[in-house]
Scaffold this active site. Structure first.
Site, mmCIF file in Angstrom:
data_model
loop_
_atom_site.group_PDB
_atom_site.id
_atom_site.type_symbol
_atom_site.label_atom_id
_atom_site.label_comp_id
_atom_site.label_asym_id
_atom_site.label_seq_id
_atom_site.Cartn_x
_atom_site.Cartn_y
_atom_site.Cartn_z
ATOM 1 N N SER A 227 -46.388 26.631 44.888
ATOM 2 C CA SER A 227 -45.305 27.531 44.500
ATOM 3 C C SER A 227 -45.923 28.903 44.285
ATOM 4 C CB SER A 227 -44.634 27.044 43.209
ATOM 5 O OG SER A 227 -43.706 27.997 42.745
ATOM 6 N N ARG B 170 -39.859 41.221 36.174
ATOM 7 C CA ARG B 170 -38.569 40.659 35.777
ATOM 8 C C ARG B 170 -37.593 41.677 35.173
ATOM 9 N NH1 ARG B 170 -39.798 37.595 39.502
ATOM 10 N NH2 ARG B 170 -40.493 35.471 39.054
ATOM 11 N N ASP C 296 -34.578 26.779 46.617
ATOM 12 C CA ASP C 296 -33.739 26.678 45.414
ATOM 13 C C ASP C 296 -32.475 27.520 45.533
ATOM 14 O OD1 ASP C 296 -35.932 25.252 44.654
ATOM 15 O OD2 ASP C 296 -36.245 26.270 42.759
ATOM 16 N N ASP D 71 -39.469 32.419 32.972
ATOM 17 C CA ASP D 71 -38.558 33.367 33.604
ATOM 18 C C ASP D 71 -37.110 33.215 33.144
ATOM 19 O OD1 ASP D 71 -40.337 34.906 34.993
ATOM 20 O OD2 ASP D 71 -40.205 33.756 36.842
#
Length: 409
Positions: free
Chosen positions: A179, A98, A17, A127
């Site tokens: 993933s 995060r 990505d 996210d």
């Protein structure tokens, strides 16, 4: 083409990505792209060659920032004191990382004079909310670019074709099954057979933990020492925050401890299934619960449980940079002040069990709890306590009897 952005800092991983995002940003925003890589303990394999990859993709520079100790000390350990666990199961591995990633990304943006921030989160997950809420709190003046909400590409083959057309190297393939997201605290796995909640996870899903059936037949005991709710020693040996977590991941993972297969409610409204491995987290949570049971009285423990639930929701929803986070952590710090002592846990076949606990602040008194004769408790006193404790029920019953008598007359 959007010319309002001159320089953007991209949260870069080196995966498919973000490799595609670098050239896409240059083509669609005509801007300089600075790659930012957060080392939160995802492992050397993911970080190896990441700077070269970023430059090859078109980034002008790449900043790799070691955040492991900060992650452990400023996020993991404080959150442990709250007892936060999302929906009764999830130890918040992805959500915990995060805030410090976003904070470091903003710091790099200010350092290089960027006027925009970019992330590679899809439009379906949690996210995107976590990153952008952090950006709003820390740098509301910076533009936020989310390519997955702008471009027309929707699949891995399309992204791979996009990179191939531009001769940009990428090690990803169109046949990737899972993933994964890894950091110091955990690794998560989604996709593949997990998209069907009726399918049992294959052993391919699990990467940090042994299958409990294949784990050692002999249990292993570990002594954990805490000082005001923070781990200080393992089996009498001092560890840094990071090394302690790595050590427990290795030891507990070998016994199959820390596996979770969960269907959860995402912040954006849909359900998702993920498999999480958090060996150190499972051990530390069990040990702290054991110590709390010895030290905290019932009302304080009840409040800590409610605080933990609220903090789990806050973390999951990306509200780290809020006044509420400061307030809840301040309460958790106060509650954790007496949590000093030692706990022994047994690791066996996927289970972690507290077997011993001691603390100088223990509220447990054998003199009170014993079934033998004692000098501190007169059992006759219980009669008055029970009568007062059940007074409301007694009054309600007498009132009902009086009403029945009136009706019968």
């Amino acid at each position: 083409m959007n010319s309002s952005v001159n320089k953007v800092v991209l949260a870069y991983s080196g995966g498919l990505d973000t490799s595609a995002i670098v050239p896409w940003l240059k083509e669609n925003y005509d801007c300089e792209v600075v790659a930012f890589v957060a080392d939160v303990g995802q492992g050397d394999e993911e970080l190896e060659g990441v700077e070269a990859k970023a430059i090859a993709s078109g980034a002008s520079s790449c900043h790799v920032v070691d955040l492991k100790e900060k992650f452990a000390r400023e996020v993991i350990y404080p959150t442990l004191k709250t007892g936060a666990i999302y929906e009764g199961q999830y130890l918040l591995g992805t959500a915990l990382a995060r805030p410090i990633i976003a904070e470091a990304q903003v710091a790099i943006a200010k350092q290089v004079g960027a006027d925009a921030l970019c992330h590679g989160c899809t439009g379906k997950g949690n996210d995107q909310v976590r990153f952008e809420s952090a950006f709003a709190a820390l740098a509301p003046e910076l533009k936020v670019i989310a390519p997955w909400r702008e471009w027309s590409m929707r699949s891995r083959p399309q992204l791979l074709a996009y990179l191939a057309e531009r001769n940009i190297p990428c090690s990803a393939s169109a046949t990737k099954i899972y993933s994964r997201d890894a950091n110091l605290w955990h690794i998560s796995t989604e996709g593949g057979e997990l998209e069907d909640p009726w399918c049992e996870p294959s052993e391919q899903v699990w990467t940090w933990t042994a299958a409990p059936e294949q784990a050692p037949d002999k249990p292993q005991y570990i002594q954990l020492s805490f000082n005001q709710g923070e781990l200080s020693h393992i089996d009498g040996q001092a560890y840094s925050a990071v090394d302690a977590i790595l050590h427990l991941n290795s030891v507990a993972g070998a016994h199959g401890v820390g596996r979770l297969d969960m269907v959860e409610n995402r912040l954006v409204g849909m359900k998702s299934r993920g498999c999480y491995e958090t060996p150190a987290g499972a051990v530390l949570r069990a040990a702290l619960l054991g110590l709390e049971s010895l030290v905290l009285d019932r009302s304080v423990l009840d409040y800590r449980i409610r605080l933990g639930n609220e903090f789990a929701q806050l973390m999951y929803d990306g509200r780290w940079f809020t006044p509420l986070r400061h307030a809840l952590l301040a309460a958790a710090e106060t509650i954790a002040e007496p949590l000093t002592g030692d706990v022994v846990v047994k690791l066996y076949k996927g289970n972690v069990t507290v077997t011993q606990r001691q603390s100088p602040n223990s509220l447990y008194s054998n003199a009170f709890a014993t079934f033998d004769e004692d000098e501190v408790y007169n059992q006759k006193h219980a009669e008055g306590f029970i009568r007062l404790y059940s007074l409301a029920s007694r009054i309600r019953a007498l009132h009902g009897q009086a009403e029945d008598g009136d009706q019968s007359s």
